[in-house]
Design a protein around this motif. Structure first.
Motif, PDB file in Angstrom:
ATOM      1  N   ARG A 179      23.023   8.935  -0.031  1.00 17.55           N
ATOM      2  CA  ARG A 179      23.697  10.064  -0.666  1.00 17.55           C
ATOM      3  C   ARG A 179      22.688  11.145  -1.025  1.00 17.55           C
ATOM      4  O   ARG A 179      21.557  10.855  -1.399  1.00 17.55           O
ATOM      5  CB  ARG A 179      24.434   9.619  -1.933  1.00 17.55           C
ATOM      6  CG  ARG A 179      25.452   8.526  -1.712  1.00 17.55           C
ATOM      7  CD  ARG A 179      26.165   8.162  -3.009  1.00 17.55           C
ATOM      8  NE  ARG A 179      26.994   6.985  -2.861  1.00 17.55           N
ATOM      9  CZ  ARG A 179      28.228   6.984  -2.361  1.00 17.55           C
ATOM     10  NH1 ARG A 179      28.770   8.133  -1.993  1.00 17.55           N
ATOM     11  NH2 ARG A 179      28.910   5.863  -2.264  1.00 17.55           N
ATOM     12  N   SER A 180      23.130  12.377  -0.925  1.00 14.98           N
ATOM     13  CA  SER A 180      22.286  13.490  -1.329  1.00 14.98           C
ATOM     14  C   SER A 180      21.922  13.342  -2.795  1.00 14.98           C
ATOM     15  O   SER A 180      22.773  13.044  -3.634  1.00 14.98           O
ATOM     16  CB  SER A 180      23.025  14.810  -1.097  1.00 14.98           C
ATOM     17  OG  SER A 180      22.217  15.909  -1.444  1.00 14.98           O
ATOM     18  N   LEU A 212      16.157  12.908  -1.265  1.00 17.17           N
ATOM     19  CA  LEU A 212      17.071  13.369  -0.228  1.00 17.17           C
ATOM     20  C   LEU A 212      17.843  14.567  -0.770  1.00 17.17           C
ATOM     21  O   LEU A 212      18.716  14.421  -1.626  1.00 17.17           O
ATOM     22  CB  LEU A 212      18.023  12.231   0.162  1.00 17.17           C
ATOM     23  CG  LEU A 212      19.100  12.514   1.212  1.00 17.17           C
ATOM     24  CD1 LEU A 212      18.481  13.081   2.481  1.00 17.17           C
ATOM     25  CD2 LEU A 212      19.862  11.233   1.517  1.00 17.17           C
ATOM     26  N   ARG A 213      17.499  15.766  -0.255  1.00 21.86           N
ATOM     27  CA  ARG A 213      18.070  16.994  -0.812  1.00 21.86           C
ATOM     28  C   ARG A 213      19.285  17.496  -0.062  1.00 21.86           C
ATOM     29  O   ARG A 213      20.068  18.278  -0.589  1.00 21.86           O
ATOM     30  CB  ARG A 213      17.014  18.106  -0.817  1.00 21.86           C
ATOM     31  CG  ARG A 213      15.815  17.812  -1.694  1.00 21.86           C
ATOM     32  CD  ARG A 213      16.170  17.914  -3.156  1.00 21.86           C
ATOM     33  NE  ARG A 213      16.383  19.294  -3.553  1.00 21.86           N
ATOM     34  CZ  ARG A 213      16.680  19.688  -4.779  1.00 21.86           C
ATOM     35  NH1 ARG A 213      16.823  18.793  -5.736  1.00 21.86           N
ATOM     36  NH2 ARG A 213      16.839  20.946  -5.074  1.00 21.86           N
ATOM     37  N   GLY A 214      19.455  17.078   1.193  1.00 19.63           N
ATOM     38  CA  GLY A 214      20.593  17.564   1.954  1.00 19.63           C
ATOM     39  C   GLY A 214      20.814  16.718   3.195  1.00 19.63           C
ATOM     40  O   GLY A 214      19.872  16.151   3.755  1.00 19.63           O
ATOM     41  N   ILE A 215      22.087  16.611   3.607  1.00 23.73           N
ATOM     42  CA  ILE A 215      22.469  15.808   4.761  1.00 23.73           C
ATOM     43  C   ILE A 215      23.336  16.664   5.682  1.00 23.73           C
ATOM     44  O   ILE A 215      24.283  17.308   5.231  1.00 23.73           O
ATOM     45  CB  ILE A 215      23.263  14.556   4.340  1.00 23.73           C
ATOM     46  CG1 ILE A 215      22.473  13.731   3.317  1.00 23.73           C
ATOM     47  CG2 ILE A 215      23.644  13.717   5.547  1.00 23.73           C
ATOM     48  CD1 ILE A 215      23.295  12.627   2.675  1.00 23.73           C
ATOM     49  N   THR A 269      27.446  20.109   6.530  1.00 18.89           N
ATOM     50  CA  THR A 269      26.777  19.508   5.383  1.00 18.89           C
ATOM     51  C   THR A 269      27.700  18.477   4.762  1.00 18.89           C
ATOM     52  O   THR A 269      28.867  18.760   4.482  1.00 18.89           O
ATOM     53  CB  THR A 269      26.420  20.579   4.334  1.00 18.89           C
ATOM     54  OG1 THR A 269      25.510  21.522   4.925  1.00 18.89           O
ATOM     55  CG2 THR A 269      25.762  19.943   3.120  1.00 18.89           C
ATOM     56  N   GLY A 314      27.930  14.891   1.944  1.00 18.51           N
ATOM     57  CA  GLY A 314      27.310  14.341   0.752  1.00 18.51           C
ATOM     58  C   GLY A 314      26.714  12.969   0.952  1.00 18.51           C
ATOM     59  O   GLY A 314      25.866  12.528   0.165  1.00 18.51           O
ATOM     60  N   SER A 315      27.150  12.271   2.027  1.00 16.20           N
ATOM     61  CA  SER A 315      26.663  10.915   2.242  1.00 16.20           C
ATOM     62  C   SER A 315      26.907  10.493   3.681  1.00 16.20           C
ATOM     63  O   SER A 315      27.673  11.133   4.416  1.00 16.20           O
ATOM     64  CB  SER A 315      27.365   9.941   1.288  1.00 16.20           C
ATOM     65  OG  SER A 315      28.757   9.882   1.585  1.00 16.20           O
ATOM     66  N   VAL A 329      18.362  15.166   7.842  1.00 18.82           N
ATOM     67  CA  VAL A 329      18.245  15.219   6.390  1.00 18.82           C
ATOM     68  C   VAL A 329      17.057  16.079   5.982  1.00 18.82           C
ATOM     69  O   VAL A 329      16.077  16.203   6.714  1.00 18.82           O
ATOM     70  CB  VAL A 329      18.083  13.803   5.785  1.00 18.82           C
ATOM     71  CG1 VAL A 329      19.294  12.945   6.107  1.00 18.82           C
ATOM     72  CG2 VAL A 329      16.806  13.131   6.275  1.00 18.82           C
ATOM     73  N   ARG A 330      17.183  16.663   4.804  1.00 17.40           N
ATOM     74  CA  ARG A 330      16.080  17.413   4.212  1.00 17.40           C
ATOM     75  C   ARG A 330      15.499  16.585   3.084  1.00 17.40           C
ATOM     76  O   ARG A 330      16.207  16.184   2.167  1.00 17.40           O
ATOM     77  CB  ARG A 330      16.562  18.773   3.692  1.00 17.40           C
ATOM     78  CG  ARG A 330      15.456  19.603   3.033  1.00 17.40           C
ATOM     79  CD  ARG A 330      15.900  21.030   2.799  1.00 17.40           C
ATOM     80  NE  ARG A 330      16.148  21.737   4.049  1.00 17.40           N
ATOM     81  CZ  ARG A 330      15.194  22.272   4.806  1.00 17.40           C
ATOM     82  NH1 ARG A 330      13.922  22.184   4.433  1.00 17.40           N
ATOM     83  NH2 ARG A 330      15.493  22.892   5.915  1.00 17.40           N
TER      84      ARG A 330
END
Length: 277
Positions: free
Chosen positions: A59-60, A73-76, A82, A84-85, A94-95
């Motif tokens: 999860r973000s 984990l800042r972003g997916i 985009t 959330g999981s 992922v970022r």
């Protein structure tokens, strides 16, 4: 200084900003693993990787361990969207935060670190920095963890105090300083006042802080309380906020000297409190 038997009331429980059970802000799974497929970009602030979730749900906002280092984990992104999981068996871009991203290699596994998997010293170091580090856990997660740990009677008093300071710092991170009095009141109620120079368990400082937050005098509040059902909603909420905050002065009041003008001010407000909505 010993706490008088029965001093104060449990003003902390059930009120905003005071130790609440794990809920919103806590990660909802206890396990997740990501395997790095490729590192697409990386610098000292973080980077973008293609990863496969090989266990649990990622999860973000979660923090992952890469060896002895941590990354958040800042972003997916999946299929250009985009999300959330994503869960086991799926691939995502992922970022991630931090310079550790530049050190990642294909095939390396990142393991999720739950909130209580962080050492207290690490949390203290994170919260001592400005601005917040990108890889530190979410501040609401920290607040929940810290306040629950502060209430843990099995921990030594010194450790509980350290957790309380983490909770206070997390509230500052969240921009909710108005909730700080509830934490201070809890400490005084259950651990007693601190030694001179301890701002976190100073009864007089707590009372001054609470009273300074009121825009009304006791007489004005009492007059409004008599007709509170006819007041606009914002005025009703203000009176309720005053009533809640006044509860925080109860464990501190026994430690104020009888001749202290602050004691008289607290008593004046205490007389008004029962009539507030």
């Amino acid at each position: 200084m010993r706490r008088p038997a029965g001093a104060g009331s449990d003003c902390a429980r059930g009120l905003p900003g005071v130790p609440s059970p794990p809920g919103e802000g806590w990660d909802r799974v206890s396990f997740a693993e990501l395997q790095v497929c490729a590192v697409e970009a990386a610098d000292v602030t973080g980077g973008v990787c293609v990863v496969r979730c090989i266990g649990g749900v990622a999860r973000s906002g979660q923090v992952f361990a890469a060896g002895g280092l941590r990354t958040r984990l800042r972003g997916i992104e999946r299929y250009g969207r985009t999300v959330g999981s994503f869960d086991a068996g799926h691939v995502a871009k992922v970022r991630l935060t931090g310079p550790v991203v530049a050190l990642l290699a294909s095939g390396q596994v990142l393991t999720y670190v739950p909130p209580d998997g962080h050492a207290l010293a690490d949390l203290e170091d994170w919260l001592a920095t400005e601005p917040p580090l990108l890889e530190e856990p979410h501040s609401e997660t920290l607040r929940c963890l810290a306040t629950v740990s502060m209430q843990n009677e099995e921990l030594p008093e010194g450790v509980r105090l350290r957790w309380a300071r983490v909770a206070l710092a997390a509230l500052d991170r969240l921009g909710r300083p108005e909730e700080r009095p509830y934490v201070h009141a809890y400490l005084i109620r259950y651990l007693g006042p601190g030694e001179d120079g301890d701002p976190d368990r100073d009864p007089a400082a707590l009372c001054r802080d609470v009273l300074a937050r009121f825009e009304l005098t006791p007489a004005q509040a009492a007059a409004q309380a008599r007709v509170w059902r006819d007041l606009p909603r914002p005025d009703i909420l203000r009176l309720r906020r005053i009533k809640n905050l006044l509860g925080c002065t109860e464990p501190a009041r026994p430690y104020l000297a009888a001749t202290d003008p602050l004691a008289a001010a607290v008593d004046a407000w205490a007389a008004v409190r029962p009539g507030l909505p």
